[in-house]
Design a protein around this motif. Structure first.
Motif, short mmCIF file in Angstrom:
data_model
loop_
_atom_site.label_atom_id
_atom_site.label_comp_id
_atom_site.label_asym_id
_atom_site.label_seq_id
_atom_site.Cartn_x
_atom_site.Cartn_y
_atom_site.Cartn_z
N GLY A 39 0.83 -1.21 0.00
CA GLY A 39 0.00 0.00 0.00
C GLY A 39 0.86 1.25 0.00
O GLY A 39 1.79 1.37 -0.81
N PHE A 40 0.57 2.16 0.92
CA PHE A 40 1.28 3.44 0.99
C PHE A 40 2.64 3.31 1.69
O PHE A 40 3.33 4.32 1.88
N GLY A 41 2.99 2.13 2.13
CA GLY A 41 4.32 1.91 2.68
C GLY A 41 4.45 2.11 4.18
O GLY A 41 5.56 2.12 4.71
N TRP A 42 3.30 2.24 4.88
CA TRP A 42 3.36 2.47 6.33
C TRP A 42 4.16 1.38 7.03
O TRP A 42 5.03 1.67 7.85
N ALA A 43 3.82 0.12 6.75
CA ALA A 43 4.50 -0.98 7.45
C ALA A 43 5.95 -1.10 7.00
O ALA A 43 6.84 -1.39 7.80
N SER A 44 6.20 -0.88 5.71
CA SER A 44 7.58 -0.95 5.21
C SER A 44 8.48 0.02 5.97
O SER A 44 9.58 -0.35 6.41
N ARG A 45 8.00 1.23 6.15
CA ARG A 45 8.80 2.23 6.88
C ARG A 45 8.95 1.83 8.36
O ARG A 45 10.02 1.96 8.95
N ASP A 66 3.35 4.76 -6.13
CA ASP A 66 3.82 6.14 -6.35
C ASP A 66 3.81 6.92 -5.03
O ASP A 66 4.76 7.63 -4.72
N ARG A 67 2.73 6.78 -4.29
CA ARG A 67 2.67 7.52 -3.04
C ARG A 67 3.65 6.95 -2.01
O ARG A 67 4.25 7.71 -1.23
N ALA A 68 3.82 5.62 -1.99
CA ALA A 68 4.79 5.02 -1.06
C ALA A 68 6.18 5.58 -1.34
O ALA A 68 6.92 5.95 -0.42
N ILE A 69 6.54 5.66 -2.62
CA ILE A 69 7.85 6.19 -2.99
C ILE A 69 7.97 7.65 -2.55
O ILE A 69 8.97 8.07 -1.96
N ALA A 70 6.91 8.42 -2.82
CA ALA A 70 6.95 9.85 -2.47
C ALA A 70 7.08 10.06 -0.96
O ALA A 70 7.72 11.03 -0.52
N ASP A 71 6.49 9.17 -0.17
CA ASP A 71 6.47 9.35 1.30
C ASP A 71 7.67 8.73 2.00
O ASP A 71 7.76 8.80 3.23
N GLU A 75 17.06 4.81 1.73
CA GLU A 75 17.69 4.06 0.63
C GLU A 75 17.50 2.55 0.77
O GLU A 75 17.64 1.82 -0.20
N ALA A 76 17.21 2.10 1.98
CA ALA A 76 17.11 0.66 2.20
C ALA A 76 15.69 0.13 1.98
O ALA A 76 15.42 -1.05 2.19
N ILE A 77 14.79 1.02 1.57
CA ILE A 77 13.44 0.58 1.20
C ILE A 77 13.26 0.79 -0.29
O ILE A 77 13.50 1.88 -0.81
N SER A 78 12.85 -0.25 -0.98
CA SER A 78 12.51 -0.08 -2.40
C SER A 78 11.09 -0.57 -2.63
O SER A 78 10.57 -1.43 -1.90
N TYR A 79 10.45 0.03 -3.61
CA TYR A 79 9.06 -0.32 -3.93
C TYR A 79 8.96 -0.73 -5.39
O TYR A 79 9.64 -0.14 -6.25
#
Lengths: 230, 230
Positions: A39-45, A66-71, A75-79
């Motif tokens: 999703g928006f990357g909340w858990a990834s972060r 797109d929003r996950a990348i923007a937020d 460098e250690a997180i890729s989408y």
């Protein structure tokens, strides 16, 4: 719409099951993590903020990626955009596969479970949530009243697995109902050992903060699973 | 009354879930078996006929034990009255613990699971059935109709574990509702590895023979569990 859901606006704090998921996660220090349906990357972060070495976040939705990348400024997180029906990951390359409320959109769970098993190192962990099969089974999933007027969740067609269509934000959203037995046995057959399962129920504290959650004591809404690759 | 139920009159052939249970049993050759809640001894005798070295059948009911003894002519089967709330078995003395539709009458499942784990040799197996937590949860468990008139099983109070009283042959029969998560996690904490679970659903052949079984496709009525002591 969908992006206005509390869990998308407020992130993990907007998901009442998050404390229960957190309690099922292994120690994240140094772990290489995949987040399936990020999703928006909340858990990834969150995984990175809590010690993960790297996170690969995958989602079918270009808007979400797109929003996950923007937020994200890490460098250690890729989408990447990916379809879990066909996704292939490199073998024995990850320590933890995490997925929240995504696998019930996947038709071929056996393929996915095997692929995840191959992508994990031995002793690696899979922690995921799905809509509970009891929540999903019925032809018309919606609250009813029993003969005493008590709030009651309907179950029918439980043993008939396959497509379930619901009108949730978009009409005709397609989900795949599998029994609890199928979900568990598929994991075991893919080489996993079940470590713990959960069926989200709000705590008294959560109900005090948000009275609407009380109804989640009546029915199991989500199934949480933690499994270890042998 | 209770003793006129098909499963008591016709034995294992009267229990539609028996083929599914059989498929979950390990090879019985030479195994030392305990049958917890043996009733009239149908399964105890079947285990011996299918290779078990010995069977110990235990039940709370003196009437059932008396009839099990009267109906059994096999020196390698013994029967005793026992209460599963307090039962102690000798350590590492058995290869298989079997139980059909009994554990949901037991209040302290954690104690029982630990005791069974201690009574099994490493690699020994526990195979049991219980009323499915979804079948048991509701305050008024009985068929309803959904808004389309479809046969629907009610669920409420799922996350509220504890006593459930139903009027089944005798009034006020006392059962103990536990969630699926509690049942599975209690086994894991007692040192078991889950090997397979099942949720009884009739086959098309069974429905052809007995149309009344069709409704068991709508709801999960029984949970079947096979677990291995590590």
């Amino acid at each position: 719409g969908y992006s206005q859901l509390p869990r998308h606006v407020h992130g993990l704090a907007g998901a009442p099951e998050w404390p229960a998921i957190k309690a099922m996660l292994p120690d994240l220090a140094g772990r290489r993590v995949v987040d399936l349906g990020c999703g928006f990357g909340w858990a990834s972060r969150w995984m990175r903020e809590n010690g993960a070495a790297s996170v690969l976040g995958l989602d079918l939705s270009r808007n979400m990626i797109d929003r996950a990348i923007a937020d994200t400024h890490d460098e250690a997180i890729s989408y990447r955009i990916a379809d879990l029906e066909t996704l292939e990951l490199p073998p024995a390359a990850f320590d933890l596969v995490y997925s929240a409320l995504t696998f019930h959109y996947v038709q071929d769970f056996a393929r996915l479970a095997r692929m995840i098993g191959d992508a994990l190192v031995p002793g690696g962990e899979l922690v995921f949530t799905i809509e509970h099969p009891i929540f999903m089974a019925a032809a018309r999933p919606g609250w009813m009243q029993d003969h005493d007027g008590r709030k009651t969740w309907p179950v029918n067609g439980y043993s008939v697995e396959g497509e379930r269509r619901t009108d949730w934000f978009a009409s005709g959203v397609l989900k795949y109902h599998r029994t609890i037995a199928t979900t568990v046995n598929t994991l075991i057959e893919a080489g996993f050992r079940l470590r713990r399962i959960g069926e989200f129920a709000p705590t008294q504290e959560q109900i005090f903060q948000n009275g609407g959650l009380a109804e989640e004591l009546e029915r199991p809404m989500m199934l949480l699973v933690a499994a270890v690759k042998d």
